[in-house]
Design a protein around this motif. Structure first.
Motif, PDB file in Angstrom:
ATOM      1  N   ASN A  99       0.802  -1.227   0.000  1.00 20.01           N
ATOM      2  CA  ASN A  99       0.000   0.000   0.000  1.00 20.01           C
ATOM      3  C   ASN A  99       0.837   1.280   0.000  1.00 20.01           C
ATOM      4  O   ASN A  99       0.280   2.382   0.021  1.00 20.01           O
ATOM      5  CB  ASN A  99      -0.993   0.018   1.158  1.00 20.01           C
ATOM      6  CG  ASN A  99      -0.333   0.061   2.525  1.00 20.01           C
ATOM      7  OD1 ASN A  99       0.882   0.170   2.648  1.00 20.01           O
ATOM      8  ND2 ASN A  99      -1.141  -0.048   3.562  1.00 20.01           N
ATOM      9  N   LYS A 102       2.322   3.656  -5.356  1.00 15.40           N
ATOM     10  CA  LYS A 102       1.292   4.531  -5.921  1.00 15.40           C
ATOM     11  C   LYS A 102       0.243   3.694  -6.644  1.00 15.40           C
ATOM     12  O   LYS A 102       0.557   2.820  -7.446  1.00 15.40           O
ATOM     13  CB  LYS A 102       1.918   5.536  -6.895  1.00 15.40           C
ATOM     14  CG  LYS A 102       0.918   6.548  -7.442  1.00 15.40           C
ATOM     15  CD  LYS A 102       1.605   7.544  -8.364  1.00 15.40           C
ATOM     16  CE  LYS A 102       0.604   8.544  -8.920  1.00 15.40           C
ATOM     17  NZ  LYS A 102       1.248   9.527  -9.838  1.00 15.40           N
ATOM     18  N   GLU A 103      -1.021   3.963  -6.338  1.00 15.08           N
ATOM     19  CA  GLU A 103      -2.105   3.195  -6.950  1.00 15.08           C
ATOM     20  C   GLU A 103      -2.182   3.456  -8.449  1.00 15.08           C
ATOM     21  O   GLU A 103      -2.050   4.590  -8.909  1.00 15.08           O
ATOM     22  CB  GLU A 103      -3.435   3.552  -6.283  1.00 15.08           C
ATOM     23  CG  GLU A 103      -4.552   2.602  -6.616  1.00 15.08           C
ATOM     24  CD  GLU A 103      -5.794   2.831  -5.781  1.00 15.08           C
ATOM     25  OE1 GLU A 103      -6.856   2.263  -6.137  1.00 15.08           O
ATOM     26  OE2 GLU A 103      -5.719   3.578  -4.785  1.00 15.08           O
ATOM     27  N   TYR A 104      -2.378   2.386  -9.206  1.00 12.02           N
ATOM     28  CA  TYR A 104      -2.428   2.486 -10.662  1.00 12.02           C
ATOM     29  C   TYR A 104      -3.817   2.940 -11.108  1.00 12.02           C
ATOM     30  O   TYR A 104      -4.837   2.375 -10.706  1.00 12.02           O
ATOM     31  CB  TYR A 104      -2.100   1.129 -11.283  1.00 12.02           C
ATOM     32  CG  TYR A 104      -2.227   1.101 -12.786  1.00 12.02           C
ATOM     33  CD1 TYR A 104      -1.281   1.705 -13.598  1.00 12.02           C
ATOM     34  CD2 TYR A 104      -3.304   0.448 -13.400  1.00 12.02           C
ATOM     35  CE1 TYR A 104      -1.389   1.670 -14.979  1.00 12.02           C
ATOM     36  CE2 TYR A 104      -3.412   0.401 -14.776  1.00 12.02           C
ATOM     37  CZ  TYR A 104      -2.460   1.025 -15.563  1.00 12.02           C
ATOM     38  OH  TYR A 104      -2.572   0.993 -16.930  1.00 12.02           O
ATOM     39  N   LYS A 105      -3.867   3.967 -11.939  1.00  8.43           N
ATOM     40  CA  LYS A 105      -5.128   4.507 -12.436  1.00  8.43           C
ATOM     41  C   LYS A 105      -5.190   4.500 -13.961  1.00  8.43           C
ATOM     42  O   LYS A 105      -6.039   5.148 -14.553  1.00  8.43           O
ATOM     43  CB  LYS A 105      -5.323   5.952 -11.931  1.00  8.43           C
ATOM     44  CG  LYS A 105      -5.400   6.092 -10.413  1.00  8.43           C
ATOM     45  CD  LYS A 105      -6.667   5.446  -9.870  1.00  8.43           C
ATOM     46  CE  LYS A 105      -6.813   5.717  -8.375  1.00  8.43           C
ATOM     47  NZ  LYS A 105      -8.040   5.083  -7.824  1.00  8.43           N
ATOM     48  N   ASN A 182      -8.094  -2.467  -5.348  1.00 11.48           N
ATOM     49  CA  ASN A 182      -7.025  -1.505  -5.613  1.00 11.48           C
ATOM     50  C   ASN A 182      -6.010  -2.156  -6.531  1.00 11.48           C
ATOM     51  O   ASN A 182      -5.713  -3.340  -6.393  1.00 11.48           O
ATOM     52  CB  ASN A 182      -6.336  -1.069  -4.321  1.00 11.48           C
ATOM     53  CG  ASN A 182      -7.290  -0.408  -3.351  1.00 11.48           C
ATOM     54  OD1 ASN A 182      -7.727  -1.028  -2.394  1.00 11.48           O
ATOM     55  ND2 ASN A 182      -7.610   0.843  -3.603  1.00 11.48           N
ATOM     56  N   TYR A 184      -2.099  -1.882  -8.219  1.00  8.14           N
ATOM     57  CA  TYR A 184      -0.763  -1.294  -8.153  1.00  8.14           C
ATOM     58  C   TYR A 184       0.049  -1.849  -9.319  1.00  8.14           C
ATOM     59  O   TYR A 184      -0.238  -2.930  -9.831  1.00  8.14           O
ATOM     60  CB  TYR A 184      -0.094  -1.639  -6.820  1.00  8.14           C
ATOM     61  CG  TYR A 184      -0.924  -1.268  -5.615  1.00  8.14           C
ATOM     62  CD1 TYR A 184      -0.878   0.008  -5.076  1.00  8.14           C
ATOM     63  CD2 TYR A 184      -1.775  -2.197  -5.014  1.00  8.14           C
ATOM     64  CE1 TYR A 184      -1.643   0.354  -3.972  1.00  8.14           C
ATOM     65  CE2 TYR A 184      -2.548  -1.867  -3.922  1.00  8.14           C
ATOM     66  CZ  TYR A 184      -2.484  -0.590  -3.411  1.00  8.14           C
ATOM     67  OH  TYR A 184      -3.261  -0.253  -2.334  1.00  8.14           O
ATOM     68  N   HIS A 193      -5.481  -5.965  -5.417  1.00 11.13           N
ATOM     69  CA  HIS A 193      -5.691  -6.291  -4.002  1.00 11.13           C
ATOM     70  C   HIS A 193      -7.124  -5.996  -3.604  1.00 11.13           C
ATOM     71  O   HIS A 193      -7.675  -4.953  -3.951  1.00 11.13           O
ATOM     72  CB  HIS A 193      -4.740  -5.467  -3.134  1.00 11.13           C
ATOM     73  CG  HIS A 193      -4.987  -5.630  -1.664  1.00 11.13           C
ATOM     74  ND1 HIS A 193      -5.929  -4.891  -0.992  1.00 11.13           N
ATOM     75  CD2 HIS A 193      -4.422  -6.455  -0.753  1.00 11.13           C
ATOM     76  CE1 HIS A 193      -5.932  -5.249   0.287  1.00 11.13           C
ATOM     77  NE2 HIS A 193      -5.028  -6.202   0.450  1.00 11.13           N
TER      78      HIS A 193
END
Length: 223
Positions: A99, A102-105, A182, A184, A193
């Motif tokens: 966590n 950086k979260e992938y968008k 989420n 990543y 995740h």
């Protein structure tokens, strides 16, 4: 009552830690040691982008350098005859919590569960004292001894419009899935995740894959 306690132990003992991580090591692997010290026996090598659980409380303590980790005994978290995962120690400097990435968008990844109401017809369901212990020979993730409500019919994964094949066995033991998760990304590796639950039987799942296919499936529960 004794059996109920056994069920609770089974569904919680697989992951007594609170966090998922990958390694942070330029060598591409990190040694897992039997005891929390540098000269202890090496019992396993964690490799780049392999996910595992670690002791979150100790990790964020200033007084602990060696962190207890828990590693599943096969890379897809499919039962292999033992309730125990591999337990060892990794130096704190080599652990990177998932966590903290950086979260992938982005839009090049598609990940979607197709679900349906649970259908017990022609399924082999094993009970003990009215509690379900296995469905089709596998522990049913997402239940607390009762029948699942939702089963996964199909898991669609695409990267840049290229479909990733998901073996049926990897979706046949997970229940109560939804499409809240989420994502990543590190290099060309994706991590999906999520938590799933019927209200009582919560479990954590992490899918790891590249354009070549599924690299790992980490499944477990925590208390």
């Amino acid at each position: 009552m004794k059996y109920l306690i056994g069920i609770l132990f089974f569904t919680t003992s697989l992951n007594l830690f609170g966090q998922v991580a990958i390694i942070n090591d330029k060598d591409g692997f990190t040694n897992v040691r039997l005891k929390p010290q540098q000269n202890s026996e090496i019992i396993y090598n964690l490799k780049t982008n392999q996910v595992f659980w670690f002791g979150e409380e100790d990790f964020y303590s200033d007084n602990v350098d060696w962190i207890m980790v828990e590693i599943t005994k096969n890379k897809y978290s499919i039962e292999c005859g033992s309730l125990d995962n591999l337990i060892g120690y990794v130096h704190k400097s080599r652990i990177k919590p998932l966590n903290t990435i950086k979260e992938y968008k982005g839009t090049e990844l598609e990940f979607y569960y197709k679900t349906q109401p649970f259908n017990e017809k022609n399924k082999i369901i094993d009970y003990q004292n009215d509690y379900i212990v296995s469905i089709e020979g596998l522990h049913p993730w997402g239940t607390d001894g009762g029948k699942p409500k939702i089963e996964v019919k199909e898991l669609e994964i695409k990267i840049k419009e290229n479909s990733i094949t998901v073996p049926e066995i990897l979706i046949s033991d997970i229940y109560e899935c939804d499409n809240n998760f989420n994502i990543y990304k590190i290099g060309q590796t994706y991590f999906v995740h999520q938590w799933n639950s019927d209200g009582a039987g919560a479990y954590e799942i992490v899918w790891v894959f590249t354009e070549k296919g599924i690299e790992q499936r980490l499944v477990g529960t925590i208390i």
